[in-house]
Design a protein around this motif. Structure first.
Motif, PDB file in Angstrom:
ATOM      1  N   ILE A 142      -1.593   3.742  -1.893  1.00  0.00           N
ATOM      2  CA  ILE A 142      -3.024   3.570  -1.639  1.00  0.00           C
ATOM      3  C   ILE A 142      -3.278   3.847  -0.165  1.00  0.00           C
ATOM      4  O   ILE A 142      -2.628   3.277   0.707  1.00  0.00           O
ATOM      5  CB  ILE A 142      -3.488   2.136  -1.946  1.00  0.00           C
ATOM      6  CG1 ILE A 142      -3.131   1.778  -3.378  1.00  0.00           C
ATOM      7  CG2 ILE A 142      -4.988   1.994  -1.718  1.00  0.00           C
ATOM      8  CD1 ILE A 142      -3.521   0.369  -3.750  1.00  0.00           C
ATOM      9  N   SER A 143      -4.216   4.735   0.109  1.00  0.00           N
ATOM     10  CA  SER A 143      -4.530   4.976   1.513  1.00  0.00           C
ATOM     11  C   SER A 143      -5.982   5.413   1.612  1.00  0.00           C
ATOM     12  O   SER A 143      -6.686   5.521   0.600  1.00  0.00           O
ATOM     13  CB  SER A 143      -3.606   6.031   2.107  1.00  0.00           C
ATOM     14  OG  SER A 143      -3.880   7.269   1.504  1.00  0.00           O
ATOM     15  N   ASN A 155      -9.912   4.380  -0.300  1.00  0.00           N
ATOM     16  CA  ASN A 155      -9.574   3.429  -1.358  1.00  0.00           C
ATOM     17  C   ASN A 155      -8.923   2.180  -0.783  1.00  0.00           C
ATOM     18  O   ASN A 155      -9.239   1.067  -1.163  1.00  0.00           O
ATOM     19  CB  ASN A 155      -8.612   4.073  -2.360  1.00  0.00           C
ATOM     20  CG  ASN A 155      -9.359   5.006  -3.284  1.00  0.00           C
ATOM     21  OD1 ASN A 155     -10.558   4.820  -3.506  1.00  0.00           O
ATOM     22  ND2 ASN A 155      -8.669   6.012  -3.788  1.00  0.00           N
ATOM     23  N   ARG A 156      -8.006   2.421   0.131  1.00  0.00           N
ATOM     24  CA  ARG A 156      -7.320   1.288   0.708  1.00  0.00           C
ATOM     25  C   ARG A 156      -8.313   0.402   1.457  1.00  0.00           C
ATOM     26  O   ARG A 156      -8.277  -0.821   1.371  1.00  0.00           O
ATOM     27  CB  ARG A 156      -6.239   1.783   1.674  1.00  0.00           C
ATOM     28  CG  ARG A 156      -5.719   0.624   2.471  1.00  0.00           C
ATOM     29  CD  ARG A 156      -4.560   0.911   3.349  1.00  0.00           C
ATOM     30  NE  ARG A 156      -4.395  -0.303   4.149  1.00  0.00           N
ATOM     31  CZ  ARG A 156      -3.368  -0.555   4.901  1.00  0.00           C
ATOM     32  NH1 ARG A 156      -2.396   0.302   4.956  1.00  0.00           N
ATOM     33  NH2 ARG A 156      -3.306  -1.666   5.579  1.00  0.00           N
ATOM     34  N   LEU A 194       2.410   1.670  -3.424  1.00  0.00           N
ATOM     35  CA  LEU A 194       1.458   2.084  -4.454  1.00  0.00           C
ATOM     36  C   LEU A 194       0.746   3.378  -4.090  1.00  0.00           C
ATOM     37  O   LEU A 194      -0.016   3.922  -4.880  1.00  0.00           O
ATOM     38  CB  LEU A 194       0.420   0.983  -4.684  1.00  0.00           C
ATOM     39  CG  LEU A 194       0.969  -0.345  -5.205  1.00  0.00           C
ATOM     40  CD1 LEU A 194      -0.135  -1.385  -5.276  1.00  0.00           C
ATOM     41  CD2 LEU A 194       1.610  -0.171  -6.575  1.00  0.00           C
ATOM     42  N   CYS A 213       0.841  -1.199   0.000  1.00  0.00           N
ATOM     43  CA  CYS A 213       0.000   0.000   0.000  1.00  0.00           C
ATOM     44  C   CYS A 213       0.874   1.246   0.000  1.00  0.00           C
ATOM     45  O   CYS A 213       0.582   2.216  -0.709  1.00  0.00           O
ATOM     46  CB  CYS A 213      -0.915   0.028   1.204  1.00  0.00           C
ATOM     47  SG  CYS A 213      -2.228  -1.171   1.084  1.00  0.00           S
ATOM     48  N   LEU A 248     -10.475  -1.476  -1.221  1.00  0.00           N
ATOM     49  CA  LEU A 248      -9.765  -2.367  -2.139  1.00  0.00           C
ATOM     50  C   LEU A 248      -8.915  -3.403  -1.420  1.00  0.00           C
ATOM     51  O   LEU A 248      -8.846  -4.554  -1.829  1.00  0.00           O
ATOM     52  CB  LEU A 248      -8.860  -1.544  -3.073  1.00  0.00           C
ATOM     53  CG  LEU A 248      -9.594  -0.615  -4.034  1.00  0.00           C
ATOM     54  CD1 LEU A 248      -8.596   0.298  -4.729  1.00  0.00           C
ATOM     55  CD2 LEU A 248     -10.366  -1.438  -5.054  1.00  0.00           C
TER      56      LEU A 248
END
Lengths: 332, 541
Positions: B449-450, B453-454, B447, B444, B457
């Protein structure tokens, strides 16, 4: 969910629109079993609304003790006009709160030992009694002494005087019979106590499940079983020393003193339309004039040879010390 | 690696959750203290020799109950986890959520129907012992009841923890031909041990605050808990100062014990690899299979016995008439509605706390734990030892001059139940979240992503099932609760447990038994539903 939503909304609306209501309104705080579907509440509400052309709102809380606590919490701003369902063990405390007003003239009341009180008016009464299961116990104790000194195998379920009204009732009963010797009596009685429950319901539940042949309840308990369940199985034992009396009362709050309906309600309360509902809905004895005769089942109940009772002031002054005394013996 | 996570939304979420809990508890204490400050005599008078005995008994019964619930639960959970296809396994786990929803008096009557003086086994026991069976009143009765409530709870939580063992480990174990003993020691025990302090602490807190059970089955005031004193102080004597004092004492005692418990635990060394294996490769010998089956059956019988007695008693009621009553229908709706809302809130709180704790732990790496991290973990769990009656009373006191305080009763019920169920939900969610985070954290970060969204997903797939468990528990717990409204009552929150007590309180024991059955079924239905939702597409069947 919907009911919940509506009750929240209606409470808010009510709070906002209080004075704008068309009909005169009387608010009565009482305990839950009074307003239950099978309790006297619905009947009483209908009768009084017809008589006064007003609207009666019942607000119910768990029991008499919760009732007093709630009124004390709300203080002088309480919405209650009438508080109905305190017992004489609570009236001294209630008067000390200065939240109750003298009742003025009401109808004649009839309770054992007579009644004199300018603030509270009785609406029913009953006696605490040891109720036993005739299928389990052939020879019930004939006196408190026999109960205390009897066979340890014959168990009884009692309630905790710290958390329950009947529990406090038994404590006072033993105290009124044994006086200073009460701790010794409890030490003996303890051998026969199966368990001490937080409230009447748990004790009576254990009793009807057959866990113990005896339970502390009321002389009127067998009437319920006879009338509603058509069984003679559960009976109250009659004690030579007499039975301890519980009187349930109502009073007008300082809020209610400004509402003319409140005094009317107390007069109504001591009259037949209210009193006729009491025996077979609240399972207590009526404290005022009735029109209908009592159900014959009530004639079969134990009639105390002697009525035992401490004054409200004595109870208020000694309750803590007596409960501590009980606790010291029972927790050994 | 970043050195700090100034804007990690997970930490923010945790702080918000903590603040909400803090306001709820703090507000209650403020209300009580403001009221009680005028008269402190009761608070000091609470410290008498009797209190010492009460404290001793409270701790003793809670410690024993905890041991007897948690130790067997370890083995039952392990047995269940080693046999994913054990007949009726899913249903057993669902049944195990029901005891929590039963009001204490219903459970007590169910237990007594088996082991009481007039219970099914009374004849058997008295034949064995010679004399008439005295029933299980006393410490034994309290323990049986507490194990009845807490063994199934612990089993479910341990099973949830064991699910986090990566399948690769099992595959490796199977390839290396590791037997059941070493596999337990090397694979299962470390995971169980990591979960142990939390679960043991939870059970301890539940038992230390036990009240109705202790009084009914304890046989007399020699068996009394501090909670009885708190209840008495508020309900009967209306002495807020004493109630606050006793509550603080209860918190302090629990704190000491829970602190000691954390020493039992171990920090789990997670697996940072993504799972490759699809299924477990378990080789269980036939002897072990039999032993496990016996173990599961014993636990099942112990838990199902009192429930079966409750069902039998309930079937004797006039169920047709009861289910037609408006009062019953409304109470059912109210109960389900309140429980649902509490559960949603509870799960949200616990997810926020779990994520914050994890984010803080990842962030600090090796250093000592901060207060904040502690608060998001064990700290928040201490709400369990604040009796709901205290919270309810405090808030009513605080708000009574600001309009109709009693109109907020439904809100109180929902929030207090949500907060009280949060520690359970936390235990269910945390192992899965931590294990998943162990695998995904770096990915994470790489990428970028946090936030939301994290959560959707990355976290959601692995959280879905434990969230369902958490939700089921929270709902069951809220269904059976009566604490908040116990003090003043409220016409706007007439729930099923409330109706049960009302019927019992006016001779209608048959009705009460019928309603208890109904409550049990409602709970089971909700748990089934939560489990169904939790299954989803997760590969871990």
């Amino acid at each position: 969910m919907r009911t919940l939503f509506y009750s929240v909304i209606s409470a808010l609306v009510l709070a906002a629109s209080g004075p704008a209501l068309a009909k005169d309104k009387l608010t009565v705080y009482t305990y839950e079993s009074f307003t239950a579907d099978w309790g006297p509440g619905p009947l009483v509400e209908k009768e009084f609304e017809a008589e006064c052309g007003c609207e009666v709102e019942f607000v119910s809380v768990a029991d008499g003790v919760a009732l007093l606590n709630r009124v004390k919490l709300e203080g002088a701003s309480t919405k209650a006009d009438i508080v109905l369902g305190l017992d004489t063990n609570l009236t001294a405390d209630a008067k000390a709160s200065n939240l109750f007003a003298p009742h003025g003239a009401v109808g004649a009341v009839d309770v054992p030992g007579g009644w004199k009180d300018d603030v509270f008016v009785p609406f029913d009464y009953g006696y605490f009694a040891v109720v036993y299961d005739t299928e389990k116990l052939k020879t019930p104790p004939k006196s408190l002494k026999e109960l205390v000194e009897g066979r340890a195998g014959d168990k009884i379920v009692i309630q905790d005087p710290r958390t329950s009204t009947p529990g406090l009732g038994l404590l006072l009963w033993v105290k009124s019979v044994y006086g200073d010797k009460a701790p010794e009596a409890w030490a003996k009685l303890k051998q026969k106590v199966l368990t001490v429950t937080p409230g009447w319901s748990e004790a009576y539940g254990l009793f009807t499940k057959g866990e113990a042949p005896m339970v502390l309840s009321y002389t009127t308990s067998p009437a319920y079983h006879m009338v509603a369940e058509n069984t003679q199985r559960y009976q109250a034992a009659s004690f030579e020393e007499g039975e301890y009396l519980q009187i349930e009362v109502a009073g007008i709050t300082t809020t209610g003193a400004k509402n003319p309906l409140a005094a009317k309600f107390l007069t109504f309360m001591t009259g037949p339309k209210f009193q006729d509902a009491i025996p077979e809905t609240n399972w207590m004895f009526p404290a005022g004039r009735t029109d209908k005769p009592l159900n014959p089942a009530f004639d079969k109940l134990v009639k105390p040879t002697k009525t035992l009772m401490f004054s409200p002031e004595e109870v208020a002054a000694n309750r803590k010390a007596w409960v501590d005394e009980w606790l010291a013996v029972m927790s050994k | 690696m970043r050195t700090s996570y100034p804007a990690d939304p997970r930490v923010t979420a945790g702080i918000v959750a903590l603040a909400a809990i803090g306001v709820l508890i703090g507000g209650a204490f403020t209300g009580l203290i403001l009221e009680g400050i005028h008269d402190l005599s009761g608070a000091w008078a609470a410290f008498d020799p009797y209190l010492l005995r009460v404290v001793r008994f409270t701790l003793w019964q809670a410690a024993l109950s905890m041991l007897l619930s948690v130790v067997p639960a370890l083995f039952v959970a392990r047995a269940l986890s080693r046999h994913p296809r054990f007949f009726g396994r899913a249903f057993i786990l669902q049944l195990f959520a029901v005891p929590l929803a039963l009001p204490a008096i219903v459970a007590a009557l169910g237990i007594l129907a088996l082991y009481g003086r007039a219970g099914y086994f009374a004849g058997l026991f008295s034949a064995a012992g010679g004399e008439g069976w005295p029933g299980i009143y006393g410490l034994s009765g309290i323990l049986v009841a507490h194990v009845f409530f807490n063994l199934p709870l612990s089993v479910r939580l341990f099973v949830e923890a064991l699910r986090t063992i990566p399948d690769d480990q099992w595959r490796l174990a199977s390839q290396l031909g590791i037997g059941a003993g070493p596999a337990f020691r090397l694979i299962e025990w470390p995971t169980l041990r990591a979960a142990l302090p939390g679960i043991a602490g939870l059970v301890f807190m539940l038992c230390i605050t036990s009240f109705t059970i202790v009084l009914i089955l304890g046989g007399g005031p020699a068996a009394t808990t501090l909670e009885v004193g708190i209840y008495q102080a508020l309900r009967f004597d209306f002495d807020p100062a004493r109630a606050v004092m006793l509550t603080l004492l209860q918190i302090a005692l629990t704190f000491t014990v829970v602190l000691a418990l954390t020493r039992l635990g171990a920090n789990i060394v997670g697996d940072t690899n993504l799972p490759v294996a699809q299924r477990r490769h378990l080789s269980v010998t036939s002897i072990e299979t039999w032993l496990n089956a016996v173990l599961i059956l014993l636990a099942l019988l112990f838990v199902v016995g009192p429930m079966a007695a409750t069902v039998t008693a309930g079937l004797g009621a006039d169920l047709g008439r009861l289910s037609g009553e408006t009062a019953v229908r409304q109470a059912t709706l109210t109960s389900v509605g309140l429980a649902f809302l509490s559960a949603v809130l509870s799960v949200m709180l616990s997810v926020a706390l779990t994520m914050a704790r994890r984010a803080l732990a990842v962030n600090r790496r090796a250093g000592p734990r901060t207060m904040l991290e502690y608060a998001t973990d064990t700290g928040a769990g201490f709400v369990l030892v604040v009796p709901p009656i205290v919270v309810g009373a405090g808030w009513f006191l605080l708000l009574r001059h600001a309009g109709d305080a009693f109109a907020i009763a439904p809100i109180m019920v929902v929030t207090v139940n949500a907060v009280m169920a949060m520690p359970f939900a936390l235990r269910a969610v945390r192992p899965a979240y931590d294990a998943a985070s162990e695998r995904h954290e770096r990915l994470c970060a790489q990428l970028g992503i946090s936030g939301w969204n994290r959560f959707i997903l990355v976290d959601w797939p692995s959280l879905r099932r434990p969230l369902a468990t958490a939700f089921a528990f929270a709902m069951a717990l809220s269904l059976g609760d009566l604490g908040v409204i116990a003090l003043f009552g409220s016409d706007s929150v007439r729930t099923l447990p409330y109706l049960i007590l009302a019927r019992m309180g006016s001779y209608r024991t048959q009705d009460a038994a019928g309603l208890a059955l109904l409550l049990g079924f409602v709970c089971l239905a909700l748990v089934l539903m939560a489990d169904r939702l939790g299954k989803g597409r997760s590969h871990d069947a």
